[in-house]
Design a protein around this motif. Structure first.
Motif, PDB file in Angstrom:
ATOM      1  N   LYS A  74       0.645  -1.257  -0.160  1.00 48.79           N
ATOM      2  CA  LYS A  74       0.172   0.105  -0.010  1.00 48.79           C
ATOM      3  C   LYS A  74       0.729   1.172   0.021  1.00 48.79           C
ATOM      4  N   CYS A  75       2.069   1.053   0.399  1.00 46.86           N
ATOM      5  CA  CYS A  75       3.023   2.364   0.555  1.00 46.86           C
ATOM      6  C   CYS A  75       4.057   2.470  -0.547  1.00 46.86           C
ATOM      7  N   VAL A  76       4.345   1.467  -1.371  1.00 45.07           N
ATOM      8  CA  VAL A  76       5.254   1.697  -2.380  1.00 45.07           C
ATOM      9  C   VAL A  76       4.824   1.319  -3.798  1.00 45.07           C
ATOM     10  N   LYS A  77       5.463   1.780  -4.975  1.00 47.74           N
ATOM     11  CA  LYS A  77       5.087   1.417  -6.108  1.00 47.74           C
ATOM     12  C   LYS A  77       6.473   1.290  -6.959  1.00 47.74           C
ATOM     13  N   LYS A  78       6.305   0.546  -8.154  1.00 52.42           N
ATOM     14  CA  LYS A  78       7.514  -0.066  -8.728  1.00 52.42           C
ATOM     15  C   LYS A  78       7.154   0.345 -10.238  1.00 52.42           C
ATOM     16  N   PHE A  79       8.641   1.229 -10.843  1.00 51.79           N
ATOM     17  CA  PHE A  79       8.133   1.706 -12.269  1.00 51.79           C
ATOM     18  C   PHE A  79       9.357   1.200 -13.104  1.00 51.79           C
ATOM     19  N   VAL A  80       8.999   0.772 -14.348  1.00 49.48           N
ATOM     20  CA  VAL A  80       9.931   0.343 -15.274  1.00 49.48           C
ATOM     21  C   VAL A  80      10.837   1.670 -15.547  1.00 49.48           C
ATOM     22  N   THR A  81      12.004   1.610 -15.809  1.00 48.45           N
ATOM     23  CA  THR A  81      12.907   2.863 -15.714  1.00 48.45           C
ATOM     24  C   THR A  81      13.612   2.824 -17.173  1.00 48.45           C
ATOM     25  N   THR A  82      13.552   2.164 -18.173  1.00 44.99           N
ATOM     26  CA  THR A  82      14.350   2.022 -19.177  1.00 44.99           C
ATOM     27  C   THR A  82      13.452   2.250 -20.538  1.00 44.99           C
ATOM     28  N   VAL A  83      12.524   2.572 -20.523  1.00 48.35           N
ATOM     29  CA  VAL A  83      11.436   2.708 -21.703  1.00 48.35           C
ATOM     30  C   VAL A  83      11.665   4.198 -22.023  1.00 48.35           C
ATOM     31  N   GLY A  84      11.193   4.467 -23.432  1.00 50.85           N
ATOM     32  CA  GLY A  84      10.939   6.013 -24.018  1.00 50.85           C
ATOM     33  C   GLY A  84      12.302   6.860 -23.996  1.00 50.85           C
ATOM     34  N   LYS A  85      11.871   7.841 -24.340  1.00 47.75           N
ATOM     35  CA  LYS A  85      13.132   8.892 -24.553  1.00 47.75           C
ATOM     36  C   LYS A  85      12.895  10.029 -23.530  1.00 47.75           C
ATOM     37  N   ILE A  86      13.683  10.700 -23.088  1.00 51.42           N
ATOM     38  CA  ILE A  86      13.432  11.679 -22.032  1.00 51.42           C
ATOM     39  C   ILE A  86      13.256  13.079 -22.900  1.00 51.42           C
ATOM     40  N   THR A  87      12.280  13.708 -22.281  1.00 52.90           N
ATOM     41  CA  THR A  87      11.708  14.993 -23.068  1.00 52.90           C
ATOM     42  C   THR A  87      12.309  16.160 -22.322  1.00 52.90           C
ATOM     43  N   PRO A  88      12.290  17.309 -22.981  1.00 54.27           N
ATOM     44  CA  PRO A  88      12.900  18.415 -22.327  1.00 54.27           C
ATOM     45  C   PRO A  88      11.909  18.743 -21.163  1.00 54.27           C
ATOM     46  N   MET A  89      12.269  19.807 -20.201  1.00 55.33           N
ATOM     47  CA  MET A  89      11.252  20.365 -19.258  1.00 55.33           C
ATOM     48  C   MET A  89      10.465  21.436 -20.107  1.00 55.33           C
ATOM     49  N   LYS A  90      10.635  22.055 -21.224  1.00 56.52           N
ATOM     50  CA  LYS A  90       9.898  22.913 -21.688  1.00 56.52           C
ATOM     51  C   LYS A  90       9.647  22.644 -23.228  1.00 56.52           C
ATOM     52  N   ILE A  91       8.525  22.814 -23.814  1.00 58.04           N
ATOM     53  CA  ILE A  91       8.403  22.488 -25.112  1.00 58.04           C
ATOM     54  C   ILE A  91       8.897  23.697 -26.266  1.00 58.04           C
ATOM     55  N   ASN A  92       8.450  25.075 -25.422  1.00 57.58           N
ATOM     56  CA  ASN A  92       9.020  26.251 -25.935  1.00 57.58           C
ATOM     57  C   ASN A  92       8.683  27.319 -24.987  1.00 57.58           C
ATOM     58  N   ASP A  93       8.928  28.494 -25.222  1.00 59.75           N
ATOM     59  CA  ASP A  93       8.896  29.535 -24.077  1.00 59.75           C
ATOM     60  C   ASP A  93       7.448  30.126 -24.170  1.00 59.75           C
ATOM     61  N   LYS A  94       6.465  29.613 -24.959  1.00 65.57           N
ATOM     62  CA  LYS A  94       5.143  29.821 -24.801  1.00 65.57           C
ATOM     63  C   LYS A  94       4.315  28.993 -24.237  1.00 65.57           C
ATOM     64  N   ILE A  95       4.390  27.962 -24.199  1.00 66.21           N
ATOM     65  CA  ILE A  95       3.734  26.877 -23.566  1.00 66.21           C
ATOM     66  C   ILE A  95       4.041  26.497 -22.094  1.00 66.21           C
ATOM     67  N   GLU A  96       3.347  26.484 -21.263  1.00 63.63           N
ATOM     68  CA  GLU A  96       3.640  26.326 -19.623  1.00 63.63           C
ATOM     69  C   GLU A  96       3.872  24.880 -19.184  1.00 63.63           C
ATOM     70  N   THR A  97       4.833  24.374 -18.843  1.00 65.55           N
ATOM     71  CA  THR A  97       4.913  23.041 -18.215  1.00 65.55           C
ATOM     72  C   THR A  97       4.478  23.083 -16.875  1.00 65.55           C
ATOM     73  N   ILE A  98       3.518  22.294 -16.277  1.00 63.67           N
ATOM     74  CA  ILE A  98       3.031  22.449 -15.045  1.00 63.67           C
ATOM     75  C   ILE A  98       3.124  21.246 -14.202  1.00 63.67           C
ATOM     76  N   GLY A  99       2.986  21.377 -12.917  1.00 60.39           N
ATOM     77  CA  GLY A  99       2.845  19.962 -11.901  1.00 60.39           C
ATOM     78  C   GLY A  99       1.565  19.547 -11.688  1.00 60.39           C
ATOM     79  N   GLU A 100       1.838  18.569 -10.602  1.00 62.97           N
ATOM     80  CA  GLU A 100       0.641  18.050 -10.035  1.00 62.97           C
ATOM     81  C   GLU A 100      -0.536  19.314  -9.411  1.00 62.97           C
ATOM     82  N   LEU A 101      -0.061  20.154  -8.650  1.00 63.30           N
ATOM     83  CA  LEU A 101      -0.849  20.961  -8.110  1.00 63.30           C
ATOM     84  C   LEU A 101      -1.715  21.822  -9.033  1.00 63.30           C
TER      85      LEU A 101
END
Length: 226
Positions: A74-101
């Motif tokens: 109930k307290c822990v999770k497991k994630f595969v760590t080796t798939v996909g490609k890492i994306t940059p933090m921002k797509i561009n200067d106009k589109i805001e990247t947001i978090g969970e809150l």
């Protein structure tokens, strides 16, 4: 949760063939740096056994636990760590990247504002397994008019866009959008966003939840499924 499709496309060949100039694999040679008189290679460490994982299967990605053996599941999770490609933090200067809150705030405001839309850009199999409450499933492939014209026009209707003439659109009623997919390694939401940009969609009305389902589940936030 709703979905605009009446049939399920698992376009794996299309997915695997996508190219993203700003995404980083880092599972090969990596990036070499010098620090404190030592040389390091920053890369994603991938054992040969990890390369056999079918990352296109949602059951391989969303299951299990990851922490000290013996702790409550109930307290822990497991994630595969080796798939996909890492994306940059921002797509561009106009589109805001947001978090969970910010996503939660968006969801709360959207309860009384029909001009706000949370979009799960993953393929249907993934969406049906779990998603963020209130998210609409608009698979990233449907944003590609050249490959899925019928579904593309369904997308336009959902996001408040009208086609005036060929390749000319009315954005006066365009909705405020938040798009997400599986996580920082998943390019599906960025593919959808880049197609919206090509369309001429007002970029100030687009937000990107880069963390996606991985970050959402890491924090053990509520999910919903069909």
């Amino acid at each position: 949760m709703k979905t605009i499709h009446s049939r399920i496309f698992v376009a794996l060949a299309f997915v695997s063939g996508l190219a993203y100039a700003n995404d980083y694999d880092l599972r090969g040679d990596g990036v070499q740096i010098n620090y404190d008189d030592n040389s390091y290679i920053i890369k994603r460490i991938t054992d040969e056994e990890c390369k056999k994982i079918n990352g296109a299967d949602p059951k391989n990605i969303w299951s299990g636990n990851y922490a000290k053996e013996g702790l409550s599941e109930k307290c822990v999770k497991k994630f595969v760590t080796t798939v996909g490609k890492i994306t940059p933090m921002k797509i561009n200067d106009k589109i805001e990247t947001i978090g969970e809150l910010e996503v939660i705030d968006f969801i709360e405001k959207a309860q009384t504002n029909k001009n706000m839309l949370l979009i799960d850009a993953r393929l249907p199999d993934w969406f049906l397994q779990m998603s963020i409450p209130t998210a609409e499933n608009i698979p990233f492939t449907y944003f590609d008019k050249s490959k899925y014209p019928d579904d593309f026009y369904d997308v336009l209707e959902m996001i408040g866009v009208k086609e005036i003439s060929k390749d000319k659109y009315d954005f006066s009623k365009a909705k405020e959008l938040v798009l997400f997919c599986n996580g920082a390694w998943c390019p599906q939401s960025t593919f959808a966003i880049n197609n919206l940009i090509k369309l001429g969609y007002p970029q100030e009305k687009i937000k990107w939840y880069r963390g996606g389902m991985y970050s959402w589940k890491m924090l053990n936030l509520t999910t919903t499924s069909e």
